[in-house]
Scaffold this motif. Sequence first.
Motif, short mmCIF file in Angstrom:
data_model
loop_
_atom_site.label_atom_id
_atom_site.label_comp_id
_atom_site.label_asym_id
_atom_site.label_seq_id
_atom_site.Cartn_x
_atom_site.Cartn_y
_atom_site.Cartn_z
N ILE A 1 52.29 45.00 32.99
CA ILE A 1 53.06 44.34 34.15
C ILE A 1 51.93 43.22 34.47
N TYR A 2 52.95 42.44 35.41
CA TYR A 2 52.24 40.93 35.35
C TYR A 2 51.93 40.60 36.98
N GLY A 3 51.04 40.07 37.40
CA GLY A 3 50.80 39.92 38.85
C GLY A 3 50.07 38.37 38.97
N ILE A 4 49.81 38.04 40.26
CA ILE A 4 48.95 37.12 40.54
C ILE A 4 48.33 37.33 42.02
N VAL A 5 47.18 36.89 42.00
CA VAL A 5 46.07 37.10 43.26
C VAL A 5 46.72 36.15 44.48
N LEU A 6 46.96 36.96 45.49
CA LEU A 6 47.56 36.17 46.69
C LEU A 6 46.33 36.22 47.76
N PRO A 7 46.47 35.45 48.83
CA PRO A 7 45.72 35.70 49.81
C PRO A 7 45.69 37.18 50.57
N MET A 8 46.75 37.81 50.42
CA MET A 8 46.73 39.22 50.82
C MET A 8 45.84 40.08 50.05
N ASP A 9 45.70 39.97 48.94
CA ASP A 9 44.53 40.55 47.93
C ASP A 9 43.13 40.25 48.25
N HIS B 1 39.94 35.69 40.61
CA HIS B 1 39.84 34.61 41.64
C HIS B 1 41.27 34.36 42.26
N MET B 2 41.34 33.67 43.26
CA MET B 2 42.32 33.40 44.13
C MET B 2 43.57 32.82 42.88
N PHE B 3 44.65 33.04 43.29
CA PHE B 3 45.94 32.51 42.27
C PHE B 3 45.88 32.82 40.85
N MET B 4 44.94 33.49 40.47
CA MET B 4 44.63 33.94 39.13
C MET B 4 45.74 34.74 38.49
N TYR C 1 47.39 37.54 35.88
CA TYR C 1 46.86 38.70 35.40
C TYR C 1 47.75 39.54 34.76
N LYS C 2 47.32 40.37 33.99
CA LYS C 2 48.48 41.31 33.43
C LYS C 2 47.43 42.81 33.48
N ILE C 3 48.32 43.82 33.67
CA ILE C 3 47.76 45.26 33.74
C ILE C 3 48.13 45.95 32.42
N GLU C 4 47.55 46.35 31.57
CA GLU C 4 47.83 47.17 30.41
C GLU C 4 47.56 48.61 30.65
N THR C 5 48.34 49.66 30.53
CA THR C 5 48.32 50.96 30.58
C THR C 5 48.78 51.52 29.45
N LYS D 1 43.71 48.41 32.01
CA LYS D 1 42.92 47.14 31.71
C LYS D 1 43.62 45.92 32.74
N VAL D 2 42.74 45.55 33.61
CA VAL D 2 43.25 44.17 34.34
C VAL D 2 42.72 43.06 33.46
N ILE D 3 43.60 42.33 32.84
CA ILE D 3 43.29 41.07 32.00
C ILE D 3 43.97 39.82 32.40
N SER D 4 42.97 38.84 32.65
CA SER D 4 43.31 37.54 33.06
C SER D 4 44.34 36.85 32.06
N ILE D 5 45.33 36.38 32.33
CA ILE D 5 46.20 35.46 31.45
C ILE D 5 45.55 34.45 30.79
N ARG D 6 44.56 33.36 31.50
CA ARG D 6 44.18 32.26 31.16
C ARG D 6 43.25 32.53 29.85
N ASP D 7 42.22 33.40 30.11
CA ASP D 7 41.37 33.52 28.96
C ASP D 7 41.52 34.78 28.15
N GLU D 8 42.26 35.68 28.47
CA GLU D 8 42.45 37.20 27.97
C GLU D 8 41.20 37.71 27.89
N ILE D 9 40.49 37.75 29.24
CA ILE D 9 39.20 38.51 29.50
C ILE D 9 39.58 39.66 30.20
N VAL D 10 38.96 40.92 29.87
CA VAL D 10 39.29 41.95 30.86
C VAL D 10 38.39 42.18 31.91
#
Length: 270
Positions: free
Chosen positions: A96-104, A159-162, A164-168, A183-192
Motif C-alpha cells: 500500500i502507498y502513503g505520504i507523510v503529512l503534518p498530522m504524522d 521526512h515531511m511529504f515523502m 512511501y510504500k508498505i510491503e507486507t 517494510k516501509v520503503i521510500s518511493i524516491r530512493d527505494e530505501i527501507v
Amino acid sequence: MLHTYIISLWMVKTCEKLPAIFICIRKHPDYFSDTHQFVTILIKMDFNIFLLFLALTILFLSYFLLDVNYFIRAVFTIFMSKFFRKPIKFYGKSAIYGIVLPMDADLLFTHMNNARVFRELDFGRWDHLQRSGLLGILYRTKGWGVVSAQTCRYRRALHMFMMYKIETRPVYYDSNNIYFEQKVISIRDEIVRCLAHVKLAVNLDLDKVIAKHFPDTVKVPAPKDLELYIDYNRVNSERLRVTKKRSKSLTLQEIENDDVNKQGEQLLDT
C-alpha cells in the motif's frame, strides 16, 4: 476525507444565514441568557441552521472521542482490497502507498513520529489479510486476530511529504500465530526506512486452516532474525510467569519480614 468534503459543501450552503443569528444576538443579548431559549430561537429561525450546529457538534465529539480517520481509512482499505485489487497467495507480498503529512509529524515537524509507523503498518496488514482471504476465513469461522507482539527498526527517517510504500508478507506461522514482515520503503530512493516484525495471534488452528484453504502452500522455516525474536518472546513470557508464581507463593510471614527489612534499611539510610 469524503465525509469532511460533503459536510464542507453543506456548510457553504447553510452558512449564508449565519449572519442573521449574530445580528439577533447583538440586538437581543438577554434572549440568549438561557441555553434552552437559545436552542428554541435557533429552531424558530431556521431548522437547517440547527442541523448544522448539531452536525458540527457530533463531528467535534467524534473526532474528540474516536480516531475517526483510522476507522474510515481501515474500512476504505478493506473495501479497495476486496473489490479493486487482485487476490494474493498466503505467502504473497502486498503493498500500500502513503505520504507523510503534518498530522504524522513529531514535535519538530520534520519527519514521521515513530508511533505513527505502527499505525500505518495496521493498514498494510488489513490489505494483506483481505486480499489473501484470511480476513474472510476469520469472519466466517467467527474467529479473531490480535497483535500480541511487534518490534520495529527505524533505519532512516520518513521526512515531511515523502511518499512511501508498505510491503507486507507473512514469513512464518505456527499453530496459532502468523508472523508478518513489514517494510516501509521510500518511493524516491527505494530505501527501507523501517523494518518491523509483527506477531498476529489468532484463535484458530492455522495448520488446519492453511491445509484446507491454501493447499498449495508449503510451510517454510522461520528466518534467523525471526527465530531470535520468537525466542525473546518465549523467554520474556517465561520470566514473567516465574515472577508471577513467586509473588503468589510468598507467605504472609515472608511479606512481613520483607517489610521489616525495608523499614530497617530506611532507618539505616537516615
